[in-house]
Each structure stands twice: as structure tokens, then as C-alpha cells.
Design an enzyme around this catalytic site. Structure first.
Site, PDB file in Angstrom:
ATOM      1  N   GLU A  61       0.945  -1.344  -0.045  1.00 39.23           N
ATOM      2  CA  GLU A  61       0.020  -0.073   0.066  1.00 39.23           C
ATOM      3  C   GLU A  61       0.927   1.167   0.161  1.00 39.23           C
ATOM      4  O   GLU A  61       2.146   1.283   0.543  1.00 39.23           O
ATOM      5  CB  GLU A  61      -0.834  -0.026   1.132  1.00 39.23           C
ATOM      6  CG  GLU A  61      -1.991  -1.059   1.311  1.00 39.23           C
ATOM      7  CD  GLU A  61      -2.895  -0.873   2.390  1.00 39.23           C
ATOM      8  OE1 GLU A  61      -4.106  -1.155   2.391  1.00 39.23           O
ATOM      9  OE2 GLU A  61      -2.402  -0.866   3.646  1.00 39.23           O
ATOM     10  N   CYS A  78       6.776  -6.442   6.913  1.00 37.64           N
ATOM     11  CA  CYS A  78       7.930  -5.896   7.537  1.00 37.64           C
ATOM     12  C   CYS A  78       8.524  -6.884   8.347  1.00 37.64           C
ATOM     13  O   CYS A  78       7.738  -7.526   9.309  1.00 37.64           O
ATOM     14  CB  CYS A  78       7.664  -4.529   8.143  1.00 37.64           C
ATOM     15  SG  CYS A  78       8.993  -3.954   9.150  1.00 37.64           S
ATOM     16  N   CYS A 111       7.422  -4.938  15.485  1.00 38.96           N
ATOM     17  CA  CYS A 111       6.847  -3.989  16.292  1.00 38.96           C
ATOM     18  C   CYS A 111       5.474  -4.394  16.795  1.00 38.96           C
ATOM     19  O   CYS A 111       4.681  -4.346  15.898  1.00 38.96           O
ATOM     20  CB  CYS A 111       6.870  -2.461  15.913  1.00 38.96           C
ATOM     21  SG  CYS A 111       8.865  -1.802  15.583  1.00 38.96           S
ATOM     22  N   GLU A 169      10.895  -1.745   6.536  1.00 42.56           N
ATOM     23  CA  GLU A 169      11.708  -1.003   7.207  1.00 42.56           C
ATOM     24  C   GLU A 169      12.872  -0.715   5.676  1.00 42.56           C
ATOM     25  O   GLU A 169      13.568  -1.359   5.264  1.00 42.56           O
ATOM     26  CB  GLU A 169      12.796  -1.868   8.114  1.00 42.56           C
ATOM     27  CG  GLU A 169      13.950  -1.387   8.491  1.00 42.56           C
ATOM     28  CD  GLU A 169      14.169   0.007   8.919  1.00 42.56           C
ATOM     29  OE1 GLU A 169      14.926   0.530   8.404  1.00 42.56           O
ATOM     30  OE2 GLU A 169      13.465   0.206   9.912  1.00 42.56           O
ATOM     31  N   CYS A 194      -0.381   6.194  10.261  1.00 42.75           N
ATOM     32  CA  CYS A 194       0.858   5.344  10.510  1.00 42.75           C
ATOM     33  C   CYS A 194       0.623   4.064  11.294  1.00 42.75           C
ATOM     34  O   CYS A 194      -0.215   4.063  12.219  1.00 42.75           O
ATOM     35  CB  CYS A 194       1.713   6.477  11.597  1.00 42.75           C
ATOM     36  SG  CYS A 194       3.220   5.973  12.123  1.00 42.75           S
TER      37      CYS A 194
END
Length: 372
Positions: A112, A132, A136, A188, A363
Site C-alpha cells: 500500500e 516488514c 513492532c 523498514e 501510521c
């Protein structure tokens, strides 16, 4: 605060081996494109001609390059302008000022990217990886895992497409020209170092070699891959470095940003200050505000001490909701007190505008899901 299980992460682990996409003119600089067109039996000037269409006029379909002979267009479509991104869905919110595009890549992977219009500028948020590998726990992309790195052209093509959306006038109340790029989408960026740096060079190269953006209007985000930060500082680039810190102490950052188990807060900040010293660019410190997790006054004070008198700016991010998340955004009074304490320490601080929440385009929300 309830302690989270530590998630080991290997930042050096390669992405899943997958067939990379076919070559595309955006993978090469202008000299490389000239070599390619001569290999195809075309004159060297075709490289500049096609580059002008792609980067200058934002034309991605060879059939629309009608000043080229039909046989040349067919050859270019196959060898230099293959389809890299197939649109799956495009959503808009914020009264048409924010657009999110979902793409299917040649191998079925989904990524995206987001376009955000403001009265004085247009910004695109690009993905550098499918998924990713940084894990996290508060980020939807990180929870999905890593599929593969994107090619240089797959990264650039996102920007060219969304620049075309802006040029069409589809972004309400904004200029028609793309002016800023942030590498804050899926992945990343510094774990796909070579291709991201090559993509930056295409974005900043003058037309027709590239999009002609200012280096100072490019932002590269990282969770803190220290060797890559130092390597980026040695490049002849002056892009903004955005460090996703999210906690000022190792105990909590080990949990929120698992790569901290490899490079501690002090090491990451040291690399960031080296970057600032080499480039003269202020480092953006990204900090997601998570209720009762990292928003305590003492953590604001500690962060202020770490950043005082440094070339840095704190960008506080109200935590955006993600499916299945156990966390909430910090209450506004807590957020305001955090800001007050940082500013009292002499640290420049702002709270990020939460754009794209309605379409999971903010985000930490990019998950490349095909569902509604």
C-alpha cells in the site's frame, strides 16, 4: 504496565527468496536506459524520450506514448515498461485530501501507499518492502511479517502513479504537483538499503532522468539499523532521517521496537547525531503515544534529557487503531503534558496530524488487506 513478551528480531535476515519483478526503466539511471534501448535496437535518444513521458508527464502506459512508433511501443512495453503495480483498490477520506492505494505485485504480494494533500504541498508515503520483519507489536505491518524487498522501480512507480493522481486534480484543495516523499509505508527502508537509495536518486534526479524532487523534501524512516544509518550519512544525499524511537529507555524499547535488543537507545541516538553532523539535517524523532505504556511524565523528562541541545525534533504520533491491538492512544491531557515537558527541556516538539485513519492509511495501519 503489563510487560510484553520479547520478540527476537534479526535485522540482517534476508527477505523470503522470491522472483524479483522484470526490469523497468526506473531501475536504471539515464545512462543505463540508453544502454538498454540500444540493446533493443533503438536509437539512444529513445531513452530520454521515454523518460520524459514517464517522469515528466507521469505516463506509465506505453500505449499512451503516441509519438513513438507502434513497434517501438510494443518493444518498450515488454522490455522497459512492464506492469509492476496492478491496482486492487483505491480509497479516499479526509474530504478527498487523503488517498490510499492497494497494489498487487507480479508475484501476488500486496503493498500500500498513501497520498496526502495539504493546502501548500502534496506528500506521498511509499512502501519499501512487502510486509516488514521488524515485528513492532503496535504496528499492523510489523505483525504481518516480511514477504520480500521491493525493487527500485516498484518503489518509484508508486510515486509516479500518485504524482499522476495529484496532477489530475483529484486531491481536494492541494497543489497539482508532488512535492514531498516519506519512506514511512510498509517495511523498514534501511533493510532494503540499496534499492531505497537508488529510488531516492530517481526521485531527486532532474527530469527527464527522475521526478526532480528536492532532497530536503525526502524523509527516510528507520527503527534504528545503526550500520545502515552510518552508511546513509556517507552518501551524497541530504534527506531527512526519521528515527522511530517510541521509548527513551532500553527496557521498554526492547519490547516496543525489538531491534533495540541488537542496538540500544544510546547506540541508535549516537548514529543519529552522527547523521545530523554529517548532513546538517535535523533528525526527526518519531514517538507513538501509547496509553499507560510510554506516555509517563518521567519518560517525557528522560526523552528531553536525551535530546536537549541536539539537532532533533520530536514528532509525537497519537497511536492509530489496528485490528486486535490491546493498546489505545494516550488521552489528550496526557499528550499535552508530554509536549509541555519536552518543550520545557528545550526540545522542538509537534503532534502529527492523524490523516487516513478512516481508511487504515495512517501510521502503523498499513496491512495490505484485500477485505473491506
Amino acid at each position: 504496565m503489563t510487560s510484553l513478551p520479547l520478540t527476537p528480531v534479526n535485522p540482517d535476515a534476508p527477505a523470503r527468496r522470491a522472483a524479483m519483478p522484470p526490469r523497468h526503466l526506473a531501475d536504471f539511471d539515464l545512462a543505463g536506459r540508453q544502454t538498454l534501448v540500444t540493446e533493443l535496437g533503438e536509437p539512444r535518444f529513445r531513452a530520454r524520450q521515454v523518460s520524459t513521458h514517464y517522469f515528466g508527464r507521469l505516463v506509465r502506459d506505453p500505449e499512451q506514448m503516441t509519438d513513438l512508433p507502434a513497434a517501438t511501443r510494443e518493444k518498450l512495453a515488454d522490455q522497459l515498461l512492464p506492469t509492476l503495480l496492478t491496482p486492487v483498490r483505491e480509497l479516499a477520506c479526509d474530504d478527498g485530501a487523503t488517498h490510499k492505494a492497494l497494489w498487487r505485485l507480479h508475484d501476488g504480494s500486496l503493498v500500500e501507499s498513501v497520498l496526502m494533500g495539504y493546502p501548500d504541498r502534496v506528500t506521498v508515503c511509499l512502501s519499501s518492502q512487502a510486509g516488514c520483519g521488524m515485528a513492532c507489536p503496535f504496528c499492523a505491518t510489523g505483525q504481518a511479517g516480511l514477504t520480500r524487498n521491493l525493487s527500485t522501480a516498484e518503489i518509484v512507480d508508486q510515486a509516479v502513479y500518485l504524482a499522476g493522481v495529484a496532477a489530475s486534480g483529484a486531491v481536494a484543495g492541494s497543489p497539482p504537483r508532488l512535492s514531498r516523499v516519506v519512506f514511512m509505508g510498509m517495511g523498514e527502508p534501511l533493510a532494503n538499503y540499496n534499492r531505497v537509495v537508488a529510488a531516492i536518486r530517481r526521485l531527486v534526479a532532474p527530469s527527464p532522468e527522475g521526478l526532480g524532487l528536492s532532497q530536503r523534501h525526502i524523509t527516510v524512516s528507520t527503527v534504528g539499523l545503526v550500520p545502515a544509518i552510518r552508511r546513509l550519512a556517507s552518501e551524497d544525499l541530504s534527506v531527512t532521517l526519521a528515527l522511530s524511537l517510541h521509548a527513551p529507555d532500553d527496557e521498554l524499547r526492547d519490547e516496543l521496537v525489538p531491534v533495540n535488543q541488537r542496538w540500544k537507545v544510546s547506540e541508535v541516538l549516537e548514529a543519529a547525531w552522527e547523521y545530523a553532523a554529517r548532513t546538517g539535517r535535523r533528525v526527526s524523532i518519531e514517538y507513538a503515544m501509547i496509553k499507560d505504556v510510554n506516555d509517563q511524565p518521567w519518560r517525557a523528562d528522560l526523552l528531553g534529557r536525551l535530546l536537549a541541545d541536539r539537532l532533533a525534533h520530536v514528532n509525537l504520533i497519537p497511536l492509530n487503531p489496528t485490528p486486535g491491538s490491546r493498546w489505545d492512544a494516550s488521552p489528550k491531557p496526557v499528550e499535552r503534558e508530554f509536549v509541555r515537558r519536552l518543550r520545557a527541556a528545550g526540545v522542538s516538539t509537534t503532534v502529527r496530524d492523524t490523516r487516513g485513519r478512516e481508511i487504515d492509511g495512517a501510521c502503523g495501519q498499513l496491512a495490505a488487506a484485500e477485505g473491506p
